[in-house]
Design a protein around this motif. Structure first.
Motif, PDB file in Angstrom:
ATOM      1  N   UNK A  18      10.811   3.334  -6.486  1.00 57.98           N
ATOM      2  CA  UNK A  18      10.339   1.995  -6.774  1.00 57.98           C
ATOM      3  C   UNK A  18       8.839   2.086  -7.044  1.00 57.98           C
ATOM      4  N   UNK A  19       8.422   1.480  -8.096  1.00 60.29           N
ATOM      5  CA  UNK A  19       7.011   1.475  -8.440  1.00 60.29           C
ATOM      6  C   UNK A  19       6.325   0.255  -7.831  1.00 60.29           C
ATOM      7  N   UNK A  20       5.015   0.235  -7.943  1.00 63.77           N
ATOM      8  CA  UNK A  20       4.230  -0.836  -7.347  1.00 63.77           C
ATOM      9  C   UNK A  20       4.567  -2.192  -7.982  1.00 63.77           C
ATOM     10  N   UNK A  21       4.726  -2.223  -9.277  1.00 65.08           N
ATOM     11  CA  UNK A  21       5.057  -3.475  -9.962  1.00 65.08           C
ATOM     12  C   UNK A  21       6.411  -4.022  -9.542  1.00 65.08           C
ATOM     13  N   UNK A  22       7.367  -3.145  -9.320  1.00 61.78           N
ATOM     14  CA  UNK A  22       8.690  -3.582  -8.870  1.00 61.78           C
ATOM     15  C   UNK A  22       8.610  -4.209  -7.484  1.00 61.78           C
ATOM     16  N   UNK A  23       7.822  -3.617  -6.604  1.00 66.16           N
ATOM     17  CA  UNK A  23       7.653  -4.183  -5.274  1.00 66.16           C
ATOM     18  C   UNK A  23       6.998  -5.551  -5.311  1.00 66.16           C
ATOM     19  N   UNK A  24       6.018  -5.720  -6.185  1.00 63.29           N
ATOM     20  CA  UNK A  24       5.343  -7.015  -6.314  1.00 63.29           C
ATOM     21  C   UNK A  24       6.303  -8.066  -6.866  1.00 63.29           C
ATOM     22  N   UNK A  25       7.121  -7.685  -7.851  1.00 63.30           N
ATOM     23  CA  UNK A  25       8.085  -8.624  -8.424  1.00 63.30           C
ATOM     24  C   UNK A  25       9.120  -9.026  -7.373  1.00 63.30           C
ATOM     25  N   UNK A  26       9.625  -8.071  -6.605  1.00 60.95           N
ATOM     26  CA  UNK A  26      10.592  -8.395  -5.558  1.00 60.95           C
ATOM     27  C   UNK A  26       9.977  -9.308  -4.501  1.00 60.95           C
ATOM     28  N   UNK A  27       8.743  -9.043  -4.150  1.00 61.79           N
ATOM     29  CA  UNK A  27       8.057  -9.886  -3.167  1.00 61.79           C
ATOM     30  C   UNK A  27       7.892 -11.315  -3.685  1.00 61.79           C
ATOM     31  N   UNK A  28       7.482 -11.457  -4.935  1.00 57.12           N
ATOM     32  CA  UNK A  28       7.296 -12.786  -5.520  1.00 57.12           C
ATOM     33  C   UNK A  28       8.633 -13.517  -5.680  1.00 57.12           C
ATOM     34  N   UNK A  29       9.649 -12.807  -6.133  1.00 56.69           N
ATOM     35  CA  UNK A  29      10.965 -13.424  -6.298  1.00 56.69           C
ATOM     36  C   UNK A  29      11.531 -13.871  -4.951  1.00 56.69           C
ATOM     37  N   UNK A  30      11.357 -13.053  -3.932  1.00 52.53           N
ATOM     38  CA  UNK A  30      11.807 -13.439  -2.599  1.00 52.53           C
ATOM     39  C   UNK A  30      11.073 -14.646  -2.071  1.00 52.53           C
ATOM     40  N   UNK A  31       9.769 -14.738  -2.337  1.00 52.36           N
ATOM     41  CA  UNK A  31       8.998 -15.906  -1.898  1.00 52.36           C
ATOM     42  C   UNK A  31       9.455 -17.166  -2.618  1.00 52.36           C
ATOM     43  N   UNK A  32       9.782 -17.040  -3.894  1.00 56.67           N
ATOM     44  CA  UNK A  32      10.279 -18.202  -4.632  1.00 56.67           C
ATOM     45  C   UNK A  32      11.621 -18.652  -4.068  1.00 56.67           C
ATOM     46  N   UNK A  33      12.517 -17.707  -3.818  1.00 58.95           N
ATOM     47  CA  UNK A  33      13.826 -18.080  -3.276  1.00 58.95           C
ATOM     48  C   UNK A  33      13.713 -18.665  -1.874  1.00 58.95           C
ATOM     49  N   UNK A  34      12.776 -18.168  -1.084  1.00 58.73           N
ATOM     50  CA  UNK A  34      12.664 -18.626   0.298  1.00 58.73           C
ATOM     51  C   UNK A  34      11.969 -19.980   0.403  1.00 58.73           C
ATOM     52  N   UNK A  35      10.859 -20.144  -0.276  1.00 57.90           N
ATOM     53  CA  UNK A  35      10.019 -21.313  -0.043  1.00 57.90           C
ATOM     54  C   UNK A  35      10.107 -22.403  -1.112  1.00 57.90           C
ATOM     55  N   UNK A  36      10.528 -22.080  -2.327  1.00 55.73           N
ATOM     56  CA  UNK A  36      10.451 -23.053  -3.405  1.00 55.73           C
ATOM     57  C   UNK A  36      11.791 -23.690  -3.756  1.00 55.73           C
ATOM     58  N   UNK A  37      12.884 -22.971  -3.593  1.00 53.25           N
ATOM     59  CA  UNK A  37      14.175 -23.505  -4.005  1.00 53.25           C
ATOM     60  C   UNK A  37      14.891 -24.176  -2.843  1.00 53.25           C
ATOM     61  N   UNK A  38      15.517 -25.283  -3.145  1.00 55.99           N
ATOM     62  CA  UNK A  38      16.359 -25.982  -2.169  1.00 55.99           C
ATOM     63  C   UNK A  38      17.721 -26.218  -2.816  1.00 55.99           C
ATOM     64  N   UNK A  39      18.482 -25.147  -2.987  1.00 56.94           N
ATOM     65  CA  UNK A  39      19.785 -25.213  -3.631  1.00 56.94           C
ATOM     66  C   UNK A  39      20.827 -24.757  -2.618  1.00 56.94           C
ATOM     67  N   UNK A  40      21.940 -25.470  -2.546  1.00 52.89           N
ATOM     68  CA  UNK A  40      23.033 -25.099  -1.657  1.00 52.89           C
ATOM     69  C   UNK A  40      24.149 -24.437  -2.453  1.00 52.89           C
ATOM     70  N   UNK A  41      24.488 -23.222  -2.078  1.00 49.15           N
ATOM     71  CA  UNK A  41      25.598 -22.504  -2.694  1.00 49.15           C
ATOM     72  C   UNK A  41      26.616 -22.168  -1.615  1.00 49.15           C
TER      73      UNK A  41
END
Length: 80
Positions: free
Chosen positions: A1-24
């Motif tokens: 895993x490269x540095x950019x991949x880690x940053x993208x995963x971190x940002x995507x996880x933050x969006x899913x955790x804090x920004x989305x309110x969707x029930x599946x």
């Protein structure tokens, strides 16, 4: 895993955790976001630990007068 991949995963996880309110059904996106943030942070730490302290070796050839000629080889180690 490269540095950019880690940053993208971190940002995507933050969006899913804090920004989305969707029930599946069957999927908790906040838990998926936390997992992605942990994996991204771990990837960043491992990338910096493995590739951060690398050394590069430079070989120069000089003679007694300081001009470049194939007389004597010197090796210097550079740390980043």
């Amino acid at each position: 895993m490269r540095l950019g991949t880690g940053i993208v995963l971190l940002a995507l996880g933050a969006i899913l955790t804090f920004a989305l309110r969707v029930d599946l059904n069957g999927v908790d996106l906040q838990v998926v976001g936390w997992i992605l943030m942990i994996v991204g942070a771990l990837g960043i730490v491992l990338e910096l630990a493995v590739w951060g302290p690398r050394q590069r070796r430079r070989v120069t050839q000089t003679d007694a007068y300081g001009t470049e000629a194939p007389v004597r080889r010197t090796t210097t180690d550079e740390r980043y």
